[in-house]
Design a protein around this motif. Structure first.
Motif, PDB file in Angstrom:
ATOM      1  N   ILE A 155       3.779   5.752  -7.715  1.00 55.16           N
ATOM      2  CA  ILE A 155       3.411   5.125  -8.743  1.00 55.16           C
ATOM      3  C   ILE A 155       3.289   6.660  -9.529  1.00 55.16           C
ATOM      4  CG2 ILE A 155       2.192   4.505 -10.398  1.00 55.16           C
ATOM      5  CD1 ILE A 155       2.677   1.711  -9.027  1.00 55.16           C
TER       6      ILE A 155
ATOM      7  N   ALA B 153      -4.376  -1.021  -4.337  1.00 56.29           N
ATOM      8  CA  ALA B 153      -3.504  -0.500  -2.459  1.00 56.29           C
ATOM      9  C   ALA B 153      -4.513  -1.759  -2.220  1.00 56.29           C
ATOM     10  CB  ALA B 153      -2.978   0.963  -2.733  1.00 56.29           C
TER      11      ALA B 153
ATOM     12  N   GLY C  47      -4.237   2.311  -9.441  1.00 54.35           N
ATOM     13  CA  GLY C  47      -3.565   2.215  -8.324  1.00 54.35           C
ATOM     14  C   GLY C  47      -4.062   2.349  -7.073  1.00 54.35           C
TER      15      GLY C  47
ATOM     16  N   TRP D  45       0.646  -1.488   0.193  1.00 55.47           N
ATOM     17  CA  TRP D  45       0.048   0.506   0.232  1.00 55.47           C
ATOM     18  C   TRP D  45       0.979   1.012   0.280  1.00 55.47           C
ATOM     19  CZ3 TRP D  45      -0.875   4.529   3.413  1.00 55.47           C
ATOM     20  CH2 TRP D  45      -1.920   4.891   2.883  1.00 55.47           C
TER      21      TRP D  45
ATOM     22  N   LEU E 164       2.547   1.717  -3.238  1.00 52.43           N
ATOM     23  CA  LEU E 164       2.199   2.042  -4.184  1.00 52.43           C
ATOM     24  C   LEU E 164       1.824   3.388  -4.745  1.00 52.43           C
ATOM     25  CD1 LEU E 164      -0.564  -1.460  -4.477  1.00 52.43           C
ATOM     26  CD2 LEU E 164       1.404  -0.560  -6.654  1.00 52.43           C
TER      27      LEU E 164
END
Length: 465
Positions: free
Chosen positions: A320, A344, A340, A314, A317
């Motif tokens: 990103i 997550a 995303g 979590w 990510l």
């Protein structure tokens, strides 16, 4: 009285020759069938390899049309992504095997006087060749984002090849020692994500992070020595692989094949969830106080506490959307935030999936199905809302609308995926230029992802307005 004669040891070559002869006597067309199977495999690999080569050539000719940010950001991102891919491959190899033996082969392997290491050596060399080729392919793809900071393609491909050999040899040594790689893999993932975060933050503050601070030969030369050492060591311990070592990954490998053939990922995820539960070991049982809703929410928090990797993913990510904001235009960042958010928040939807797939568990917990599903949806919804809010500064416009749409859309998609009924394989076929497409199977697989695709297109239009 004559003493019983001891069984004479057979070499691996003699055993294989005897098996091939028996196969020819049983079915004279076995050789032709094998050649046809090899031909079909080569055709498929040629098509996929041609598509990848065409993509790489097109991207190299246009100098990476999507890499609109600084060159250091592109290099930093691609290198960290490649390193994460190598770590994931290492964990996967260690979980599955990598040296696997089926039940039939294992029966004659342990019951016949044959050199076990010699039998397993061909399998080991096959896996070693596949991983080395995969590492070299990753290195070849890295050359697309190459600029002044990265070395020449030869050094990059050589580094990828050595990484594949080292990863396979390490997995075999861990398999022989029955040593778990989950903790080491988590440490490596945390280190790489932290490194990517440092590079991203430094680039946003005007500092260009060094992609490589050492010359290429300083990595390849010791890497070659390490690959030879670990590869030879792994080949020497093949004879010490016991029954548990060579058959522990058959369950996951079989489930992966069946899940791919039946287009039902739940067949694989159920086994992975069971194995994660076994790895937890003993836990202290205690009564959860409070009402039914409060007890269910506390149980969900305990589930997350026993699986800290969900929190690590979590957090990882979150990089990103910020990397996308540095490399891409604002039109691309919005759908990146949406997907995303889904990935997550899905890490916290384990309880929702279990409750939706087990009618017996819902009957035991009591209440209506809708109440149980909505209660277990609260934690993924909260995770989606917080994650999308933390990723909002990476957006270039319409921040509030895009963030709310990402959080709500990801939550609904998670709910639709979790409440998907069992696969129904009765489907009409539609003839297309790409072959026959089973419409009903596609519709069932698209439950959830199709909503994300529609919302992603809407976000693209919203960001472009």
């Amino acid at each position: 009285m004559t003493a019983a004669a001891e069984p004479r040891a057979r070499t691996v070559r003699q055993v294989r020759s005897w098996l091939r002869e028996r196969g020819r006597q049983r079915d004279p067309r076995a050789v032709l069938r094998r050649l046809l199977d090899i031909y079909d495999t080569l055709i498929g690999l040629g098509i996929v390899g041609g598509m990848l080569a065409e993509t790489v050539i097109h991207a190299a000719a246009h100098q990476g049309p999507f890499l609109g940010g600084p060159a250091s950001v592109a290099e930093w991102t691609v290198l960290v992504a490649a390193a994460l891919l190598v770590v994931a491959a290492a964990n996967g190899l260690r979980t599955i095997g990598p040296v696997l033996v089926g039940r039939g082969a294992y029966t004659w392997l342990v019951s016949s006087p044959v050199d076990r290491g010699g039998v397993l050596r061909r399998r080991y060399l096959g896996v070693l060749g596949i991983t080395a080729g995969g590492g070299a392919a990753i290195g070849a793809l890295l050359t697309v984002a190459r600029s002044t900071g990265l070395p020449s393609p030869v050094w990059i491909v050589a580094t990828g090849l050595l990484a594949g050999v080292i990863v396979t040899a390490w997995a075999v040594l861990s398999q022989a020692a029955h040593a778990g790689s989950r903790r080491l893999g988590n440490y490596l993932i945390v280190a790489l994500v932290a490194l990517a975060g440092m590079g991203t933050a430094g680039t946003r503050w005007g500092w260009t992070p060094p992609v490589l601070v050492v010359p290429p030969w300083a990595l390849v030369v010791p890497g070659s020595a390490l690959a030879v050492l670990l590869g030879g060591w792994a080949g020497a311990v093949l004879g010490r692989l016991d029954r548990h070592a060579v058959t522990a990954g058959n369950e996951i490998a079989t489930a992966a094949v069946v899940a791919g053939a039946w287009l039902d990922p739940s067949l694989l995820t159920a086994i992975l969830e069971t194995r994660r539960g076994r790895r937890i070991g003993r836990v202290r049982s205690r009564r959860i106080a409070g009402g039914r809703v409060g007890a269910l929410l506390r149980a969900e928090l305990l589930r997350v506490r026993r699986r800290p990797s969900a929190v690590l993913v979590w957090c990882g990510l979150l990089l990103i959307p910020y990397l996308a904001g540095l490399m891409f235009s604002g039109v691309v960042v919005a759908p990146v935030q949406l997907f995303g958010t889904f990935l997550a928040a899905d890490r916290f939807a384990g309880g929702l999936r279990v409750v939706c797939r087990s009618s017996a568990l819902r009957f035991t917990l009591g209440g209506t199905d809708a109440d149980l599903r909505l209660t277990h949806l609260l934690l993924p919804a909260l995770a989606a809302l917080v994650w999308s809010a933390l990723a909002a500064p990476a957006l270039h416009g319409h921040v509030l609308a895009t963030t709310v749409l990402s959080a709500v859309g990801a939550t609904i998609a998670i709910y639709r995926v979790a409440t998907r009924p069992p696969m129904d394989y009765s489907s009409p076929a539609l003839a297309t230029p790409f072959g026959v497409v089973p419409i009903n199977l596609v519709r069932q697989l698209a439950r959830g992802p199709a909503l994300l695709l529609i919302l992603g297109i809407a976000q693209i239009f919203l960001a472009g307005s």
